[in-house]
Design a protein around this motif. Sequence first.
Motif, PDB file in Angstrom:
ATOM      1  N   LEU A   1       0.810  -1.210   0.000  1.00  0.00           N
ATOM      2  CA  LEU A   1       0.000   0.000   0.000  1.00  0.00           C
ATOM      3  C   LEU A   1       0.846   1.263   0.000  1.00  0.00           C
ATOM      4  CD1 LEU A   1      -2.735  -1.082   2.598  1.00  0.00           C
ATOM      5  CD2 LEU A   1      -2.829  -1.203   0.102  1.00  0.00           C
ATOM      6  N   GLY A   2       2.135   1.120   0.319  1.00  0.00           N
ATOM      7  CA  GLY A   2       3.000   2.287   0.355  1.00  0.00           C
ATOM      8  C   GLY A   2       3.552   2.690  -0.993  1.00  0.00           C
ATOM      9  N   GLU A   3       3.366   1.843  -2.003  1.00  0.00           N
ATOM     10  CA  GLU A   3       3.912   2.148  -3.332  1.00  0.00           C
ATOM     11  C   GLU A   3       3.324   3.446  -3.893  1.00  0.00           C
ATOM     12  OE1 GLU A   3       5.659   2.555  -6.862  1.00  0.00           O
ATOM     13  OE2 GLU A   3       6.304   1.166  -5.306  1.00  0.00           O
ATOM     14  N   GLY A   4       4.208   4.402  -4.184  1.00  0.00           N
ATOM     15  CA  GLY A   4       3.800   5.643  -4.821  1.00  0.00           C
ATOM     16  C   GLY A   4       3.225   6.697  -3.902  1.00  0.00           C
ATOM     17  N   VAL A   5       3.162   6.433  -2.590  1.00  0.00           N
ATOM     18  CA  VAL A   5       2.607   7.419  -1.666  1.00  0.00           C
ATOM     19  C   VAL A   5       3.405   8.724  -1.754  1.00  0.00           C
ATOM     20  CG1 VAL A   5       2.283   8.018   0.770  1.00  0.00           C
ATOM     21  CG2 VAL A   5       1.573   5.773  -0.066  1.00  0.00           C
ATOM     22  N   GLY A   6       2.693   9.824  -1.945  1.00  0.00           N
ATOM     23  CA  GLY A   6       3.344  11.126  -2.024  1.00  0.00           C
ATOM     24  C   GLY A   6       4.242  11.297  -3.229  1.00  0.00           C
ATOM     25  N   GLY A   7       4.276  10.283  -4.101  1.00  0.00           N
ATOM     26  CA  GLY A   7       5.151  10.332  -5.251  1.00  0.00           C
ATOM     27  C   GLY A   7       6.615  10.159  -4.897  1.00  0.00           C
ATOM     28  N   THR A   8       6.905   9.862  -3.625  1.00  0.00           N
ATOM     29  CA  THR A   8       8.300   9.774  -3.177  1.00  0.00           C
ATOM     30  C   THR A   8       8.627   8.471  -2.445  1.00  0.00           C
ATOM     31  OG1 THR A   8       7.697  10.994  -1.172  1.00  0.00           O
ATOM     32  CG2 THR A   8       8.621  12.269  -2.982  1.00  0.00           C
ATOM     33  N   TRP A   9       7.608   7.653  -2.179  1.00  0.00           N
ATOM     34  CA  TRP A   9       7.835   6.380  -1.496  1.00  0.00           C
ATOM     35  C   TRP A   9       7.615   5.243  -2.493  1.00  0.00           C
ATOM     36  CZ3 TRP A   9       9.775   5.798   3.336  1.00  0.00           C
ATOM     37  CH2 TRP A   9       9.773   6.933   4.158  1.00  0.00           C
ATOM     38  N   HIS A  10       8.566   4.308  -2.528  1.00  0.00           N
ATOM     39  CA  HIS A  10       8.489   3.232  -3.515  1.00  0.00           C
ATOM     40  C   HIS A  10       8.937   1.903  -2.918  1.00  0.00           C
ATOM     41  CE1 HIS A  10       7.914   6.292  -6.595  1.00  0.00           C
ATOM     42  NE2 HIS A  10       8.937   6.941  -6.071  1.00  0.00           N
ATOM     43  N   ALA A  11       8.243   0.843  -3.355  1.00  0.00           N
ATOM     44  CA  ALA A  11       8.718  -0.493  -3.007  1.00  0.00           C
ATOM     45  C   ALA A  11      10.152  -0.628  -3.510  1.00  0.00           C
ATOM     46  CB  ALA A  11       7.817  -1.550  -3.630  1.00  0.00           C
ATOM     47  N   LEU A  12      10.976  -1.297  -2.735  1.00  0.00           N
ATOM     48  CA  LEU A  12      12.413  -1.356  -3.005  1.00  0.00           C
ATOM     49  C   LEU A  12      12.773  -2.546  -3.872  1.00  0.00           C
ATOM     50  CD1 LEU A  12      15.197  -0.109  -2.208  1.00  0.00           C
ATOM     51  CD2 LEU A  12      15.182  -1.628  -0.239  1.00  0.00           C
ATOM     52  N   GLY A  13      13.416  -2.278  -4.998  1.00  0.00           N
ATOM     53  CA  GLY A  13      13.883  -3.350  -5.870  1.00  0.00           C
ATOM     54  C   GLY A  13      15.198  -3.921  -5.365  1.00  0.00           C
ATOM     55  N   PRO A  14      15.560  -5.119  -5.769  1.00  0.00           N
ATOM     56  CA  PRO A  14      16.799  -5.754  -5.290  1.00  0.00           C
ATOM     57  C   PRO A  14      18.064  -5.014  -5.712  1.00  0.00           C
ATOM     58  CG  PRO A  14      15.781  -7.058  -7.040  1.00  0.00           C
ATOM     59  CD  PRO A  14      14.794  -6.013  -6.653  1.00  0.00           C
ATOM     60  N   ASP A  15      17.949  -4.080  -6.664  1.00  0.00           N
ATOM     61  CA  ASP A  15      19.104  -3.280  -7.088  1.00  0.00           C
ATOM     62  C   ASP A  15      19.167  -1.938  -6.369  1.00  0.00           C
ATOM     63  OD1 ASP A  15      16.895  -2.118  -8.212  1.00  0.00           O
ATOM     64  OD2 ASP A  15      17.666  -2.102 -10.273  1.00  0.00           O
ATOM     65  N   GLY A  16      18.249  -1.730  -5.419  1.00  0.00           N
ATOM     66  CA  GLY A  16      18.211  -0.478  -4.674  1.00  0.00           C
ATOM     67  C   GLY A  16      17.358   0.584  -5.334  1.00  0.00           C
ATOM     68  N   LYS A  17      16.904   0.339  -6.556  1.00  0.00           N
ATOM     69  CA  LYS A  17      16.053   1.280  -7.272  1.00  0.00           C
ATOM     70  C   LYS A  17      14.582   0.975  -6.974  1.00  0.00           C
ATOM     71  CE  LYS A  17      19.383   1.750 -11.055  1.00  0.00           C
ATOM     72  NZ  LYS A  17      19.624   1.581 -12.516  1.00  0.00           N
ATOM     73  N   PRO A  18      13.660   1.917  -7.283  1.00  0.00           N
ATOM     74  CA  PRO A  18      12.238   1.630  -7.098  1.00  0.00           C
ATOM     75  C   PRO A  18      11.819   0.407  -7.904  1.00  0.00           C
ATOM     76  CG  PRO A  18      12.567   3.980  -7.418  1.00  0.00           C
ATOM     77  CD  PRO A  18      13.894   3.319  -7.701  1.00  0.00           C
ATOM     78  N   ALA A  19      11.127  -0.509  -7.264  1.00  0.00           N
ATOM     79  CA  ALA A  19      10.750  -1.765  -7.920  1.00  0.00           C
ATOM     80  C   ALA A  19       9.865  -1.530  -9.131  1.00  0.00           C
ATOM     81  CB  ALA A  19      10.041  -2.672  -6.914  1.00  0.00           C
ATOM     82  N   ALA A  20       8.947  -0.570  -9.043  1.00  0.00           N
ATOM     83  CA  ALA A  20       8.004  -0.326 -10.126  1.00  0.00           C
ATOM     84  C   ALA A  20       8.693   0.161 -11.390  1.00  0.00           C
ATOM     85  CB  ALA A  20       6.942   0.673  -9.692  1.00  0.00           C
ATOM     86  N   ALA A  21       9.894   0.751 -11.244  1.00  0.00           N
ATOM     87  CA  ALA A  21      10.622   1.215 -12.426  1.00  0.00           C
ATOM     88  C   ALA A  21      11.013   0.032 -13.303  1.00  0.00           C
ATOM     89  CB  ALA A  21      11.867   1.995 -12.006  1.00  0.00           C
ATOM     90  N   GLY A  22      11.420  -1.049 -12.651  1.00  0.00           N
ATOM     91  CA  GLY A  22      11.754  -2.260 -13.394  1.00  0.00           C
ATOM     92  C   GLY A  22      10.538  -2.867 -14.041  1.00  0.00           C
ATOM     93  N   LYS A  23       9.403  -2.787 -13.339  1.00  0.00           N
ATOM     94  CA  LYS A  23       8.160  -3.320 -13.898  1.00  0.00           C
ATOM     95  C   LYS A  23       7.752  -2.541 -15.140  1.00  0.00           C
ATOM     96  CE  LYS A  23       3.247  -3.803 -13.034  1.00  0.00           C
ATOM     97  NZ  LYS A  23       2.110  -3.328 -12.263  1.00  0.00           N
TER      98      LYS A  23
END
Length: 353
Positions: free
Chosen positions: A172-194
């Motif tokens: 539920l925290g994904e995208g909150v405020g446009g600054t909180w993101h689920a963490l990908g295994p590379d340290g980047k936002p997970a959704a970016a990889g998606k």
Amino acid sequence: MKTRTMRREILAGSAAVAVLLLTAGCGSGSGGNSAAKQDSVKPVGDSKQLDLYGSGYGSGSGDAPAGGGAKSGPAGQLKAQEVAGVGSAVTDGEGFTLYRFDKDTAKPPKSNCEGDCAQAWPVVLADDAQAGAGVDAAMLGSVTRSDGTKQLTLGGWPVYRYAKDTKAGDALGEGVGGTWHALGPDGKPAAAGKATGSGSASASGSGMGAGMGSGMGAGMNMGAGANPPPGGKKVSLSVRQNAQLGGILQNAEGWTLYRFDKDSAWPMKFGCLDACLDTWKPAKPVDKTEVSGIPAELVGSVKRPDGSEQLTIDCWPVYTFTGDKQPGDVNGQGKQGLWFAVTDKGKKAKAAG
């Protein structure tokens, strides 16, 4: 008696000046380049008194927001696994989704989530952290917080849980405020990889049609009323002409911006919290040099209870609507009689007629 009367008048005058100064600080430009640094409007008073998280949070009890499940604690064995709606994200030993905050820094590692923010986003302690499937042990580290605790880092980024995630697999925290993101295994936002992965998948069939429709819609809207970038400069906030509403504001991607009657411009209070943010997404602050068609002095920002910054127009927090399916849509106009597109004058839009 005259002395007492004079003192009262002086005090009253001082209070009036203070209010004027505070009001002037909201939406009055000072020529700065960044809305995140200039004219930043803060909630009036102590956030605990305002109860900004709702449902009793802020009473001083230290409880997490209502419905919260994730707590601060050791990480356990981290794993990279598919999280619904997000993609491949890192989870803790109990399966809770882990997050990163764009306002933090990775080089050097530093957390900018303290106080009330850390109540909503419990820190993940570095104790006992182990790399499991899909997680590189070399990516793990720690950063010492202001209270002396050691917070887990991944790729240098401080790691958090979200208090409203109540069970393993929630995100539920994904995208909150446009600054909180689920963490990908590379340290980047997970959704970016998606997003990268889904792009190639939509290159055929109905996905391609949807992409073309959305892209063409954005192009048509931009060409039919949005102010062109002066001198070819980047524009993050501009005006689009709508047949019914007149000139209304849009972000860099062409999404309509809205304001909420249950928010308050001054004193600043938030009416859109918790589940409301699943539908109405706080707009990101913009650089005042990237504004077209609206007076720069109307543009500002406000810090939300979760620590993220939100764009304000004439002191009102503004949002995008998940019910808008493509750039240029105004499906949020008049919703519940409380949500309205924002005009190029900073006011709420009303249909002509």
